[in-house]
Scaffold this active site. Structure first.
Site, short mmCIF file in Angstrom:
data_model
loop_
_atom_site.label_atom_id
_atom_site.label_comp_id
_atom_site.label_asym_id
_atom_site.label_seq_id
_atom_site.Cartn_x
_atom_site.Cartn_y
_atom_site.Cartn_z
N ILE A 1 0.84 -1.21 0.00
CA ILE A 1 0.00 0.00 0.00
C ILE A 1 0.87 1.25 0.00
O ILE A 1 0.60 2.20 -0.75
CB ILE A 1 -0.95 -0.02 1.21
CG1 ILE A 1 -1.92 -1.20 1.10
CG2 ILE A 1 -1.73 1.30 1.29
CD1 ILE A 1 -2.72 -1.47 2.36
N PRO B 1 2.28 -1.90 9.97
CA PRO B 1 1.42 -2.73 10.82
C PRO B 1 1.40 -2.23 12.26
O PRO B 1 2.33 -1.55 12.71
CB PRO B 1 2.08 -4.11 10.73
CG PRO B 1 2.98 -4.06 9.54
CD PRO B 1 3.43 -2.64 9.43
N ARG C 1 -3.67 1.44 10.89
CA ARG C 1 -4.30 1.00 12.14
C ARG C 1 -4.39 2.18 13.09
O ARG C 1 -3.43 2.93 13.26
CB ARG C 1 -3.52 -0.15 12.78
CG ARG C 1 -3.68 -1.50 12.08
CD ARG C 1 -5.10 -2.03 12.26
NE ARG C 1 -5.30 -3.33 11.67
CZ ARG C 1 -5.77 -3.57 10.45
NH1 ARG C 1 -6.05 -2.53 9.67
NH2 ARG C 1 -5.96 -4.79 10.01
N ASP D 1 -8.89 6.81 8.38
CA ASP D 1 -9.80 5.73 8.00
C ASP D 1 -9.86 4.68 9.10
O ASP D 1 -10.56 3.69 8.97
CB ASP D 1 -9.34 5.08 6.69
CG ASP D 1 -10.36 4.08 6.15
OD1 ASP D 1 -11.54 4.46 6.01
OD2 ASP D 1 -9.98 2.92 5.89
N GLU E 1 -12.02 1.88 17.28
CA GLU E 1 -13.05 1.71 16.26
C GLU E 1 -13.90 0.46 16.46
O GLU E 1 -15.06 0.42 16.01
CB GLU E 1 -12.42 1.66 14.87
CG GLU E 1 -11.54 0.46 14.61
CD GLU E 1 -10.88 0.52 13.24
OE1 GLU E 1 -10.99 -0.47 12.50
OE2 GLU E 1 -10.26 1.55 12.90
N HIS F 1 -13.21 2.92 8.27
CA HIS F 1 -12.36 1.82 7.82
C HIS F 1 -12.89 1.21 6.53
O HIS F 1 -13.06 -0.01 6.40
CB HIS F 1 -12.23 0.75 8.91
CG HIS F 1 -10.90 0.07 8.90
ND1 HIS F 1 -10.20 -0.24 10.05
CD2 HIS F 1 -10.11 -0.35 7.88
CE1 HIS F 1 -9.05 -0.83 9.73
NE2 HIS F 1 -8.98 -0.90 8.42
#
Length: 323
Positions: free
Chosen positions: A157, A207, A235, A259, A264, A295
């Site tokens: 990404i 990560p 995250r 996002d 969350e 997300h």
């Protein structure tokens, strides 16, 4: 062979059904997330295919999982931080993920949020709501090709994100644990401190681990440009939320595109009365220089199809190979 798929949303159902028909494998579709309370739904299956923001369960959950004859947890996303890998290893459970379902989808969402914040769209909308349509000198924008974009993490990404910004003419710098030759044409490798201090847009693509938890906090915000924009497509736990709120309130940074949030799991993928939403979410959502999405950066037709197909393939191939 039978596989149980949890947290299934309507957009995924056609892909699950098509895969099931093509492979002659029964896939049980379950809307609820996997937990101790829903584990019985997977009785008679070889494994489960999951995607969820909350932890699966405690040590007892994994023991029971294995005792039921379940052998695989096929995560149909890149992140596996909600799975207790040590407990899986102890109970002989194999875990797979989908590291590259559509890096472009997430990269495009990060770019979308960054450009909207860069051009102050939320702030203009807030002014217009008050009948103010004159040019506000405080809201003058910069153009992307004159800026430096800093990436923390350069996986699939992050790499796609670098290519998008570079195509728009921005200078792209990146901090990554390893030097990846394939991105040399679009990024300049540097250290973490340089990314924090020099970037006009800081985009997170690493990560969540014990080492990265809260990696963007009070100290980092102090070192950022007061015109900097923070983008988090990875995250929520990477960012210290109270420190982010303070930085935004005191003008230490110019905006944030999120996002994902640290808490969350309490409300994303649910319908929650507005007055019951967490206080930190309500504070951030009220800021015109903050964009929050639930997300859903991954949520494109291409990505959903790949997540389902690869997530199921990972289980299927291991079981076929075993037999």
């Amino acid at each position: 062979m039978k596989i149980a798929a949890y947290s299934v949303v309507p957009a995924e159902k056609p892909y699950f059904k098509r895969w099931s028909k093509e492979h002659q494998v029964e896939v049980k579709l379950i809307a609820a997330p996997l937990s101790q309370a829903t584990l019985d739904e997977a009785a008679g299956c070889v494994g489960v295919c999951v995607q969820q923001p909350s932890a699966l369960g405690d040590a007892a959950f994994y023991r029971r999982f294995a005792q039921m004859g379940l052998k695989y947890i096929g995560v149909r996303s890149a992140g596996i931080d909600f799975v207790d890998l040590a407990a899986c290893q102890k109970n002989g459970i194999k875990v797979t993920n989908v590291p590259a379902y559509s890096p472009r989808a997430i990269a495009e969402m990060g770019l979308t949020q960054a450009l909207a914040l860069l051009r102050r769209l939320g702030e203009y909308r807030a002014e217009m709501a008050q009948g103010k349509f004159s040019l506000n000198p405080r809201l003058i924008s910069n153009e992307i090709y004159k800026l430096t974009v800093g990436l923390i993490g350069l996986g699939h990404i992050g790499g796609e994100t670098a290519r998008l910004y570079r195509a728009l003419g921005a200078r792209v710098i990146a901090y990554n644990r390893s030097h990846k030759v394939q991105y040399e044409s679009v990024v300049e490798y540097t250290d973490f401190a340089t990314v924090i201090a020099q970037s006009d847009i800081i985009s997170l693509h690493t990560p969540l681990t014990p080492a990265t938890n809260g990696m963007i906090g009070e100290e980092e915000f102090r070192k950022m440009k007061d015109s900097a924009i923070l983008i988090n497509m990875s995250r929520g736990g990477l960012v210290d939320t109270p420190a982010l709120i303070t930085a935004l309130q005191h003008g230490q940074i110019a905006g944030a595109g999120l996002d994902t949030l640290a808490n969350e799991a309490e409300f994303f993928r649910k319908d929650v009365p507005v007055d019951q939403l967490p206080a930190d979410y309500q504070t951030l959502a009220a800021m015109p220089n903050v964009i929050i999405t639930p997300h859903i950066a991954f949520y494109t037709a291409t990505a959903v199809k790949n997540m389902v197909n690869i997530g199921l393939d990972n289980i299927y191939r291991q079981e076929i190979k075993k037999n």
